[in-house]
Design an enzyme around this catalytic site. Structure first.
Site, PDB file in Angstrom:
ATOM      1  N   HIS A  21     -18.859  14.797  27.380  1.00 56.04           N
ATOM      2  CA  HIS A  21     -19.509  15.983  26.830  1.00 56.04           C
ATOM      3  C   HIS A  21     -18.496  16.850  26.073  1.00 56.04           C
ATOM      4  CE1 HIS A  21     -22.924  14.936  29.335  1.00 56.04           C
ATOM      5  NE2 HIS A  21     -23.599  15.967  28.872  1.00 56.04           N
ATOM      6  N   ASP A 152     -26.825  20.854  25.987  1.00 57.87           N
ATOM      7  CA  ASP A 152     -25.663  20.182  25.394  1.00 57.87           C
ATOM      8  C   ASP A 152     -25.528  20.502  23.909  1.00 57.87           C
ATOM      9  OD1 ASP A 152     -25.069  19.090  27.830  1.00 57.87           O
ATOM     10  OD2 ASP A 152     -25.858  17.101  27.377  1.00 57.87           O
ATOM     11  N   ASP A 166     -29.540  15.994  24.804  1.00 57.76           N
ATOM     12  CA  ASP A 166     -28.865  15.918  26.097  1.00 57.76           C
ATOM     13  C   ASP A 166     -28.151  14.569  26.166  1.00 57.76           C
ATOM     14  OD1 ASP A 166     -28.999  17.613  28.786  1.00 57.76           O
ATOM     15  OD2 ASP A 166     -28.884  15.514  29.339  1.00 57.76           O
TER      16      ASP A 166
END
Length: 278
Positions: A21, A152, A166
């Protein structure tokens, strides 16, 4: 089965997911030297989030095909590679009061409200039409207080639609007595993604993200129209995204779960979470 996952050799777990991420949040996917950009971002992320057995160069090599995978089944579909930084909002934090927050409303709000709205709005051919049954199994859990979270990424496409993204690093392949078996695009075909979405209650997460984005756009976008500006969530199962040649199976791209809940569903859920009748 003939298309191997580019992330098959990388570790699993929340720590690795957080690392990925961080790389995707910081990287500019539009630069010409994509591999070098991802490697630099991976090296910076590893400096603060060390992961055993992960090297910046190997992580960057695995993420290049992810960024270059079409996000739709059609030829020429957009990719993360195509999204300029100006059309991307990363880590959108939100806090939603539930049933009035500190000042509770008279009408109780629980998960049964979400169940009813899904059954009312989802068409019979919706890929997540079976999800309300799974949600009902959780019971009518009351919703009170405040819901906090972070999306995200929100991407804006060429038509002005805003899409919740996401990133998921879930391992969906088989694990035998000798450990994980070879991971391929087949383990991330649409049917497998649908099953994974429902089992983890990701549709509920996606709807709550949709409400957060709806409220954000309602405040910030002139002429906002939910049916026109809400693009629906994209759940990207990164291990199944194998580059431009990622297979299309049953009308869906492996590794990419796209859902377009009706705008009216998101609007009514937003009102219901406030304590309005739904």
């Amino acid at each position: 089965l003939a298309v191997p996952s580019p992330m098959a050799s990388l570790p699993v777990g929340t720590g690795f997911g957080t690392l990925v991420h961080a790389v995707l949040e910081a990287a500019d996917p539009t630069v010409p030297a994509l591999r070098a950009e991802l490697a630099a971002r991976a090296e910076a992320a590893l400096a603060t989030r060390p992961a055993a057995g992960v090297e910046a160069s190997a992580l960057a090599e695995a993420l290049v095909p992810v960024v270059e995978t079409p996000l739709g089944p059609e030829d020429g579909a957009w990719r993360l590679r195509d999204v300029a930084v100006a059309d991307r909002l990363t880590e959108l934090d939100f806090e939603l009061p539930l049933a009035g927050g500190d000042a509770p409303v008279a009408t109780p709000v629980d998960l049964a409200v979400v169940d009813r709205l899904l059954r009312r709005h989802l068409p019979s051919d919706d890929p997540l039409r079976a999800y309300p049954d799974a949600l009902a199994a959780l019971g009518g859990s009351p919703l009170r207080g405040y819901l906090t979270g972070s999306i995200d990424a929100v991407l804006r496409d060429a038509e002005g639609r805003h899409v919740v993204v996401d990133y998921k690093t879930n391992w969906l392949g088989p694990i035998g007595p000798n450990g994980p078996e070879p991971l391929t695009a087949a383990h991330y075909r649409p049917a497998a993604l649908r099953e994974a979405m429902i089992a983890a209650h990701y549709p509920l997460q996606a709807l709550l993200y949709g409400v957060a984005l709806h409220r954000f756009l309602r405040w910030r976008l002139r002429g906002y129209d939910p049916e026109r500006h809400l693009g629906g969530p994209l759940y990207l199962f990164l291990r199944g995204m194998c580059g431009p040649a990622t297979p299309v199976v049953d009308g869906g791209r492996c590794g990419v779960f796209a859902w377009r809940p009706p705008g009216a569903l998101v609007v009514e859920l937003s009102a219901a979470l406030d304590g309005s009748r739904a």
